[in-house]
Design an enzyme around this catalytic site. Structure first.
Site, PDB file in Angstrom:
ATOM      1  N   TYR A   1       0.867  -1.178   0.000  1.00 46.64           N
ATOM      2  CA  TYR A   1       0.000   0.000   0.000  1.00 46.64           C
ATOM      3  C   TYR A   1       0.905   1.229   0.000  1.00 46.64           C
ATOM      4  CZ  TYR A   1      -4.267   2.528   1.455  1.00 46.64           C
ATOM      5  OH  TYR A   1      -5.348   3.362   1.519  1.00 46.64           O
TER       6      TYR A   1
ATOM      7  N   ARG B   1      -5.936  10.407 -10.807  1.00 46.90           N
ATOM      8  CA  ARG B   1      -5.351  11.061  -9.610  1.00 46.90           C
ATOM      9  C   ARG B   1      -4.859   9.951  -8.683  1.00 46.90           C
ATOM     10  NH1 ARG B   1      -5.600  10.151  -4.903  1.00 46.90           N
ATOM     11  NH2 ARG B   1      -7.544  10.920  -4.017  1.00 46.90           N
TER      12      ARG B   1
ATOM     13  N   LYS C   1      -5.767  -1.961  -2.864  1.00 46.83           N
ATOM     14  CA  LYS C   1      -6.926  -1.723  -1.990  1.00 46.83           C
ATOM     15  C   LYS C   1      -7.663  -3.038  -1.738  1.00 46.83           C
ATOM     16  CE  LYS C   1      -7.063   2.916  -1.549  1.00 46.83           C
ATOM     17  NZ  LYS C   1      -7.267   3.718  -0.360  1.00 46.83           N
TER      18      LYS C   1
ATOM     19  N   GLU D   1     -12.122   4.890  -6.778  1.00 47.63           N
ATOM     20  CA  GLU D   1     -10.830   5.174  -6.165  1.00 47.63           C
ATOM     21  C   GLU D   1      -9.946   5.989  -7.100  1.00 47.63           C
ATOM     22  OE1 GLU D   1     -10.116   3.765  -2.895  1.00 47.63           O
ATOM     23  OE2 GLU D   1      -8.613   5.349  -3.038  1.00 47.63           O
ATOM     24  N   ASP D   2      -9.417   7.058  -6.591  1.00 46.58           N
ATOM     25  CA  ASP D   2      -8.402   7.855  -7.288  1.00 46.58           C
ATOM     26  C   ASP D   2      -8.829   8.326  -8.676  1.00 46.58           C
ATOM     27  OD1 ASP D   2      -7.128   7.396  -4.933  1.00 46.58           O
ATOM     28  OD2 ASP D   2      -5.270   6.628  -5.794  1.00 46.58           O
TER      29      ASP D   2
ATOM     30  N   ASP E   1     -14.042   6.303  -1.988  1.00 48.38           N
ATOM     31  CA  ASP E   1     -13.135   6.150  -0.861  1.00 48.38           C
ATOM     32  C   ASP E   1     -12.421   7.458  -0.526  1.00 48.38           C
ATOM     33  OD1 ASP E   1     -11.695   4.644   1.031  1.00 48.38           O
ATOM     34  OD2 ASP E   1     -10.030   4.413  -0.372  1.00 48.38           O
ATOM     35  N   ASP E   2     -12.022   8.199  -1.545  1.00 50.64           N
ATOM     36  CA  ASP E   2     -11.239   9.416  -1.309  1.00 50.64           C
ATOM     37  C   ASP E   2     -12.086  10.513  -0.689  1.00 50.64           C
ATOM     38  OD1 ASP E   2      -8.754   8.436  -2.557  1.00 50.64           O
ATOM     39  OD2 ASP E   2     -10.037   8.312  -4.315  1.00 50.64           O
TER      40      ASP E   2
ATOM     41  N   ASN F   1      -0.549  11.548   0.257  1.00 51.39           N
ATOM     42  CA  ASN F   1       0.246  10.349  -0.051  1.00 51.39           C
ATOM     43  C   ASN F   1       0.891  10.496  -1.415  1.00 51.39           C
ATOM     44  OD1 ASN F   1      -0.646   8.900   2.289  1.00 51.39           O
ATOM     45  ND2 ASN F   1      -2.615   8.625   1.280  1.00 51.39           N
TER      46      ASN F   1
ATOM     47  N   ASN G   1      -5.393   7.155   7.533  1.00 49.83           N
ATOM     48  CA  ASN G   1      -5.572   6.654   6.168  1.00 49.83           C
ATOM     49  C   ASN G   1      -6.888   5.892   6.070  1.00 49.83           C
ATOM     50  OD1 ASN G   1      -5.264   4.843   3.757  1.00 49.83           O
ATOM     51  ND2 ASN G   1      -3.291   5.890   3.667  1.00 49.83           N
TER      52      ASN G   1
HETATM   53  N1  LIG Z   1      -4.770   9.750   3.954  1.00 51.90           N
HETATM   54  C1  LIG Z   1      -5.767   9.319   3.210  1.00 51.90           C
HETATM   55  O1  LIG Z   1      -6.491   8.392   3.567  1.00 51.90           O
HETATM   56  C2  LIG Z   1      -6.039   9.987   1.914  1.00 51.90           C
HETATM   57  C3  LIG Z   1      -5.161  10.872   1.377  1.00 51.90           C
HETATM   58  N2  LIG Z   1      -5.441  11.474   0.191  1.00 51.90           N
HETATM   59  C4  LIG Z   1      -4.411  12.342  -0.357  1.00 51.90           C
HETATM   60  O2  LIG Z   1      -4.873  13.657  -0.429  1.00 51.90           O
HETATM   61  C5  LIG Z   1      -4.275  14.312  -1.519  1.00 51.90           C
HETATM   62  C6  LIG Z   1      -5.345  15.060  -2.291  1.00 51.90           C
HETATM   63  O3  LIG Z   1      -6.287  14.166  -2.804  1.00 51.90           O
HETATM   64  P1  LIG Z   1      -7.659  14.716  -3.423  1.00 51.90           P
HETATM   65  O4  LIG Z   1      -8.365  15.573  -2.458  1.00 51.90           O
HETATM   66  O5  LIG Z   1      -8.366  13.575  -3.971  1.00 51.90           O
HETATM   67  O6  LIG Z   1      -7.081  15.611  -4.616  1.00 51.90           O
HETATM   68  P2  LIG Z   1      -7.818  16.750  -5.411  1.00 51.90           P
HETATM   69  O7  LIG Z   1      -7.058  16.915  -6.661  1.00 51.90           O
HETATM   70  O8  LIG Z   1      -9.272  16.511  -5.467  1.00 51.90           O
HETATM   71  O9  LIG Z   1      -7.592  18.056  -4.504  1.00 51.90           O
HETATM   72  C7  LIG Z   1      -6.366  18.675  -4.304  1.00 51.90           C
HETATM   73  C8  LIG Z   1      -6.610  20.049  -3.716  1.00 51.90           C
HETATM   74  O10 LIG Z   1      -5.367  20.582  -3.305  1.00 51.90           O
HETATM   75  C9  LIG Z   1      -5.196  21.867  -3.875  1.00 51.90           C
HETATM   76  N3  LIG Z   1      -3.780  22.078  -4.081  1.00 51.90           N
HETATM   77  C10 LIG Z   1      -2.936  21.363  -4.837  1.00 51.90           C
HETATM   78  N4  LIG Z   1      -1.684  21.848  -4.734  1.00 51.90           N
HETATM   79  C11 LIG Z   1      -1.753  22.902  -3.889  1.00 51.90           C
HETATM   80  C12 LIG Z   1      -0.812  23.821  -3.377  1.00 51.90           C
HETATM   81  N5  LIG Z   1       0.488  23.757  -3.698  1.00 51.90           N
HETATM   82  N6  LIG Z   1      -1.235  24.764  -2.527  1.00 51.90           N
HETATM   83  C13 LIG Z   1      -2.526  24.843  -2.191  1.00 51.90           C
HETATM   84  N7  LIG Z   1      -3.475  24.004  -2.623  1.00 51.90           N
HETATM   85  C14 LIG Z   1      -3.081  23.050  -3.481  1.00 51.90           C
HETATM   86  C15 LIG Z   1      -5.997  21.858  -5.163  1.00 51.90           C
HETATM   87  O11 LIG Z   1      -6.294  23.185  -5.497  1.00 51.90           O
HETATM   88  P3  LIG Z   1      -7.181  23.596  -6.785  1.00 51.90           P
HETATM   89  O12 LIG Z   1      -8.563  23.087  -6.461  1.00 51.90           O
HETATM   90  O13 LIG Z   1      -7.096  25.055  -6.813  1.00 51.90           O
HETATM   91  O14 LIG Z   1      -6.565  22.900  -7.948  1.00 51.90           O
HETATM   92  C16 LIG Z   1      -7.202  21.021  -4.703  1.00 51.90           C
HETATM   93  O15 LIG Z   1      -8.131  21.838  -4.041  1.00 51.90           O
HETATM   94  C17 LIG Z   1      -3.527  13.246  -2.297  1.00 51.90           C
HETATM   95  O16 LIG Z   1      -2.167  13.329  -2.014  1.00 51.90           O
HETATM   96  C18 LIG Z   1      -4.059  11.960  -1.766  1.00 51.90           C
HETATM   97  O17 LIG Z   1      -3.093  10.935  -1.763  1.00 51.90           O
HETATM   98  C19 LIG Z   1      -6.596  11.264  -0.480  1.00 51.90           C
HETATM   99  C20 LIG Z   1      -7.501  10.384   0.004  1.00 51.90           C
HETATM  100  C21 LIG Z   1      -7.262   9.626   1.210  1.00 51.90           C
HETATM  101  C1  LIG Z   2      -5.225   6.681   0.645  1.00 43.38           C
HETATM  102  C2  LIG Z   2      -5.859   7.085  -0.577  1.00 43.38           C
HETATM  103  O1  LIG Z   2      -6.925   6.603  -0.917  1.00 43.38           O
HETATM  104  C3  LIG Z   2      -5.232   8.068  -1.405  1.00 43.38           C
HETATM  105  O2  LIG Z   2      -4.200   8.625  -1.033  1.00 43.38           O
HETATM  106  O3  LIG Z   2      -5.765   8.338  -2.474  1.00 43.38           O
HETATM  107 MG   LIG Z   3      -7.389   6.944  -2.932  1.00 44.26          MG
END
Ligand SMILES: NC(=O)C1=CN([C@@H]2O[C@H](COP(=O)(O)OP(=O)(O)OC[C@H]3O[C@@H](n4cnc5c(N)ncnc54)[C@H](OP(=O)(O)O)[C@@H]3O)[C@@H](O)[C@H]2O)C=CC1
Ligand SMILES: CC(=O)C(=O)O
Ligand SMILES: [Mg+2]
Length: 647
Positions: A195, A248, A266, A338-339, A361-362, A503, A547
């Protein structure tokens, strides 16, 4: 010896002439057996269980098989003996079409190469005799525990995480029960391999390390044929599908078809952590192209070499996929998105949540795990959720999904309208603080978070202006919680709560060491990918892993055991509460807001029970009557990787 003729329709294209002909398979039976006709897709066409007295039984043993053409009524070949070129292996060249039919018998050599049944050196003497394995294995017989010990020893020899990942994937394809026993018994050590973070690197290099295909690939080329493709998958009873379109992948961006590592990873957690049978799990990648130039120019890239489809073309393929899944597997198959990139993720969830058993999931799993962490963090910092102020860096799927669930919980606890509860939550995206003056240009999922405030462009300035008690990183941008940011948080909070969710590790907003050092050991910290314990000022700090892997396996199990037909937000809240309840005083004393993964199967059973109970309460459960003790029932439903004895 007795003979039995069974008729089967065989598609033959020998010598380039494609025709359908009727063949009969003459089975010369010496002992009980199971024979499966297998076509080029590995899809069993016909399984025949025959005992010496002709009765149909579920038995396993080898047999001599003759294949005869019913038109000529002549025996054309003897499989398992003879020297004829039965399948045209010798005479055919790449220009000649042949049909790769084979008769597979679950014994001997093929048994050793069937990951679902293979036990390797753990086959007993009796089994080696009964299943024609003698000589195919060295003489020693070892038990499952020793196999685990040896595999762990071997895996630890690899210093490079990707090599460990490959060793684990090889094992999964060789001996499934050993793979799962190893993973379950060494979860803390192996989770970072199968993972995040290693799976991220594996996806980036998936084309290069690609050996045997895992999961199902559905590409734009398959439009109109998605149902047919689903039927190519060897297992018919699927309970959970994890599907991605690879746009993504973690915080690594668009990896196209190579995102397949994520559904595979997953789903191995669905089995190891949630006890869903491996045969009931189906990883799927929808390939609509990629906009990643590196992938497009990589000669080893495994996907469609074209830019991503969007709009109508994309929607139509997804729609065909969603319909085909329901048609093939029924109403109760769980589909986990997912993603996907956020411009598709929210719309897909909205579109299919009322017609299918789906969750993202996200958006939703992450929300549930973070809410659980916050509920338990309150025991360390005091106050209720409503007493806190939240600031997010990142306003996408994870950020707005978490924000909404927190608001829902605050609203539930305080009886305040949702809009009021939302005012305690602020988000920053790549353009700065989300405020009302930006409303018109905001994506729809950001709009509820546009509060009244002056424009703030820099994140540090937003931290200083909002003065949050809880800081959540969900941007996918690494090293954005700088020393100044953590110091600012520590200047107005006795115990700042900092969650760096992004991540893999390379994208984490800060490391555990930075968080503890810059806050002088005062932060309550958790991260999406794991960090080793940190020593600061003579004290050891162990951080938790925030996570969604804590949630989705138990959540899915709860949906399955209750026969739920739809996912409801209340179920996510139930999962959060169940997870938070598993944090003990001992964990708190160590500064942890999540329980360790070592007990995850027990935790998953508790989550499953709460989710199932909620499904019954909401009238969304179809498995009736409701079991009396849902925790015990969940535990009793969980897959165990113990070896079976073969007759
Ligand atoms: N720990 C866990 O269980 C999980 C972790 N994640 C992690 O979260 C992260 C984001 O995922 P997700 O929400 O799906 O992604 P999205 O692409 O949906 O969202 C990313 C957001 O971050 C903003 N952003 C990107 N770069 C910057 C920066 N340098 N400064 C400020 N804002 C920024 C984007 O802005 P804008 O909208 O303006 O483009 C957007 O709003 C990933 O790394 C993913 O691995 C996700 C799911 C689960
Ligand atoms: C953990 C997860 O689902 C992600 O980083 O997208
Ligand atoms: Mg994910």
């Amino acid at each position: 010896m007795m003979s039995l003729n069974t008729s089967s329709v065989v598609k033959s294209s020998i010598s380039g002439v494609s025709r359908t002909q009727s063949q009969s398979v003459r089975l010369s039976v010496r002992r009980p057996m199971v024979v499966a006709m297998v076509n080029s897709n590995g899809r069993p066409e016909r399984s025949v269980g025959v005992s010496v007295d002709g009765a149909v039984k579920d038995v396993n043993a080898p047999v001599a098989v003759e294949v005869a053409d019913s038109e000529s009524k002549e025996t054309t070949a003897v499989v398992g003996g003879g020297v004829e070129d039965v399948y045209g292996e010798d005479s055919a060249t790449e220009d000649h079409f042949i049909t790769p039919w084979s008769v597979s018998v679950a014994s001997g050599y093929s048994l050793l190469r069937d990951p679902h049944h293979n036990k390797g050196l753990a086959f007993t003497e009796k089994e080696r005799d009964a299943h024609y394995l003698r000589g195919l294995l060295p003489p020693v017989v070892v038990n499952h525990d020793l196999q685990v010990k040896k595999m762990m020893h071997n895996i630890r020899q690899y210093e490079v995480p990707l090599q460990r990942y490959q060793a684990m994937m090889d094992l999964q394809e060789r001996n499934e029960r050993l793979f799962y026993k190893l993973l379950i018994e060494n979860i803390e050590e192996l989770l970072p391999i199968v993972y995040t973070p290693t799976v991220g690197e594996a996806c980036q290099k998936y084309g290069t390390i690609f050996k045997n295909p895992q999961g199902l690939y559905i590409s734009l080329k398959d439009k109109g044929k998605v149902l047919e493709i689903l039927k190519n998958w060897p297992q018919k009873k699927i309970q959970v599908i994890v599907v991605t379109d690879g746009e993504r992948i973690l915080g690594l961006g668009d990896l196209g078809c190579q995102g397949m590592g994520i559904p595979v990873g997953k789903l191995s957690l669905y089995t190891a952590l949630g006890g869903i049978r491996p045969s009931a799990c189906l990883p799927i990648t929808i390939d609509v192209g990629t906009n990643n130039e590196k992938m497009l120019n990589d000669e080893f890239y495994i996907g469609l070499r074209q830019r991503r489809a969007s709009g109508k073309e994309y929607a139509e393929l997804m729609n065909e996929f969603m319909s085909a899944v329901k048609q093939n597997y029924g109403e109760k198959v769980l589909i986990q998105f997912e993603d996907f990139a956020n411009h598709n993720a929210f719309d897909l969830l909205e579109k299919y949540r009322t017609t299918h058993l789906v969750f993202n999931d996200d958006i939703q799993g992450t929300a549930s795990v973070v809410l659980a962490g916050l509920i338990s963090a309150l025991k360390l910092v005091g106050g209720s959720l409503a007493d806190h102020k939240f600031l997010f860096l990142g306003a996408g799927e994870a950020g707005t999904g978490i924000a909404e669930l927190i608001a829902l919980e605050i609203s539930k606890q305080t009886n305040a309208p949702l809009e009021e509860a939302r005012k305690k939550i602020w988000l920053v995206d790549s353009k700065g603080l989300i405020i009302r003056s930006r409303l018109d240009s905001l994506q729809h999922f950001k709009k509820p978070w546009a509060h009244d405030h002056e424009p703030v462009n820099k994140f540090l300035d937003a931290v200083k202006a909002i003065k949050p008690t809880v800081l959540i990183g969900s941007s996918g941008a690494g090293q954005t919680f700088t020393k100044e940011v953590v110091e600012a948080m520590s200047s107005f909070n006795e115990k700042p709560i900092i969650l760096a969710l992004s991540n893999p590790t390379s994208q984490s907003e800060c490391t555990a060491e930075q968080a503890y050092t810059w806050s002088e050991g005062r932060t309550i910290f958790a991260s999406g990918s794991p960090f080793a314990p940190v020593e600061y000022n003579g004290k050891v700090y162990v951080s938790g892993q925030s996570n969604n892997a804590y949630i989705f396996p138990g959540f899915g199990l709860g949906l399955i055991i209750s026969g739920a037909i739809r996912v409801h937000d209340e179920m996510l809240l139930a999962a959060s509460e169940a997870l938070a309840e598993q944090v003990t005083q001992e964990h708190f004393d160590n500064g942890l807001i999540y329980p360790p993964f070592t007990n995850i199967r027990k935790i998953s059973a508790h989550i499953a029970a709460k989710v199932a109970a909620k499904a019954y309460e909401l009238g969304l459960a179809s498995r009736l009557p409701q079991p009396e003790n849902l925790v015990a029932y969940a535990e009793s439903c969980m897959y165990s990787p113990k070896y079976r004895n073969y007759r």
